[in-house]
Design a protein around this motif. Sequence first.
Motif, PDB file in Angstrom:
ATOM      1  N   GLU A 181     -10.831  -4.605   7.264  1.00 51.45           N
ATOM      2  CA  GLU A 181     -11.104  -3.889   8.510  1.00 51.45           C
ATOM      3  C   GLU A 181     -10.016  -4.144   9.553  1.00 51.45           C
ATOM      4  N   GLY A 182      -9.516  -3.054  10.134  1.00 57.01           N
ATOM      5  CA  GLY A 182      -8.517  -3.165  11.193  1.00 57.01           C
ATOM      6  C   GLY A 182      -7.100  -3.307  10.713  1.00 57.01           C
ATOM      7  N   VAL A 183      -6.871  -3.293   9.383  1.00 53.09           N
ATOM      8  CA  VAL A 183      -5.520  -3.451   8.823  1.00 53.09           C
ATOM      9  C   VAL A 183      -5.241  -2.293   7.867  1.00 53.09           C
ATOM     10  N   ARG A 184      -4.220  -1.503   8.150  1.00 53.38           N
ATOM     11  CA  ARG A 184      -3.861  -0.390   7.267  1.00 53.38           C
ATOM     12  C   ARG A 184      -3.300  -0.917   5.948  1.00 53.38           C
ATOM     13  N   ASN A 185      -3.672  -0.273   4.863  1.00 49.67           N
ATOM     14  CA  ASN A 185      -3.148  -0.647   3.556  1.00 49.67           C
ATOM     15  C   ASN A 185      -1.642  -0.422   3.478  1.00 49.67           C
ATOM     16  N   THR A 186      -0.966  -1.287   2.742  1.00 49.50           N
ATOM     17  CA  THR A 186       0.439  -1.073   2.423  1.00 49.50           C
ATOM     18  C   THR A 186       0.537  -0.151   1.208  1.00 49.50           C
ATOM     19  N   PRO A 187       1.715   0.394   0.914  1.00 45.79           N
ATOM     20  CA  PRO A 187       1.864   1.226  -0.290  1.00 45.79           C
ATOM     21  C   PRO A 187       1.471   0.489  -1.573  1.00 45.79           C
ATOM     22  N   LEU A 188       1.780  -0.810  -1.682  1.00 48.81           N
ATOM     23  CA  LEU A 188       1.384  -1.561  -2.876  1.00 48.81           C
ATOM     24  C   LEU A 188      -0.125  -1.628  -3.007  1.00 48.81           C
ATOM     25  N   VAL A 189      -0.813  -1.909  -1.920  1.00 50.18           N
ATOM     26  CA  VAL A 189      -2.270  -1.991  -1.961  1.00 50.18           C
ATOM     27  C   VAL A 189      -2.862  -0.638  -2.352  1.00 50.18           C
ATOM     28  N   ASN A 190      -2.341   0.445  -1.794  1.00 48.70           N
ATOM     29  CA  ASN A 190      -2.829   1.770  -2.154  1.00 48.70           C
ATOM     30  C   ASN A 190      -2.613   2.064  -3.637  1.00 48.70           C
TER      31      ASN A 190
END
Length: 270
Positions: A168-177
Amino acid sequence: MTARAAHFVQTSTDTFLPTSNARSRWGPDHLNGPALVGLAARTIEDQFGLEEFMPARLTVDLFKAARGVSTTVRARLVRDGRRVRNSECELVQDGAVVAKATLVQYRRSSAPPGEEWSAIMELPTPPDVDETSPLRVGSDDAGWSPKIADHRNSSRKRFLNRAIDVVEGVRNTPLVNAAYSAEGTSLVTNLGTAGIGYINGDLTVALARLPVDEWIYLQADSHWTSDGISVGAATLYDRVGAFGTGLITAVSNPQAQIDFSDDTPVAESI
């Protein structure tokens, strides 16, 4: 402004509490695979990722069913090499390790001389994308739709995914996506005429590059089964083209078969 959905709320430096978005359909109070894979990827990248290194392979072993309880992360750098970095992360609940991840990073560089073979494949996309719905399922027999129930067939499967935030409150990075989407390899390879009766115990995602945006496609490449064991592989692609591969192994679990007969939307699946 409506708050963005997330799988976990961070309660301390290394502790996270699952939200209702992390729930799985495999059993009461179970957590889903994308939530666990996403948390492991986020943790290990946050602590040991470097811009000059490409996160080329993430492997997550799902040891046991994770529950909706406080989850602690433990990470360490295994090797800090000039060209290769290796790190690992454990997810712990009530003193027991429920998942372990390893990440291999390679230093980015120029390609060697010469030309190599590369697979040529059709990478279908839906005719339109609904920005209000993060997921679409597709199959050769049924086209594209938002319901898994529409694709309980024996043809090749694919899906389009836009991951919700892991924390919550933290946008995913490309790796996480990418890791989050790749966990769907089990869905696109194991979904059949009666739903899904295999539960995956791991995920390996191998990446040549990171996705260009949040919208990630996954298409089944191969699916082999014998004696209640399933092996599935899928290609990850985005609007530019293919960029990685997902691989899972799974074991038959017919007692907990998910038939999707209730027309559950993909966003509430497994």
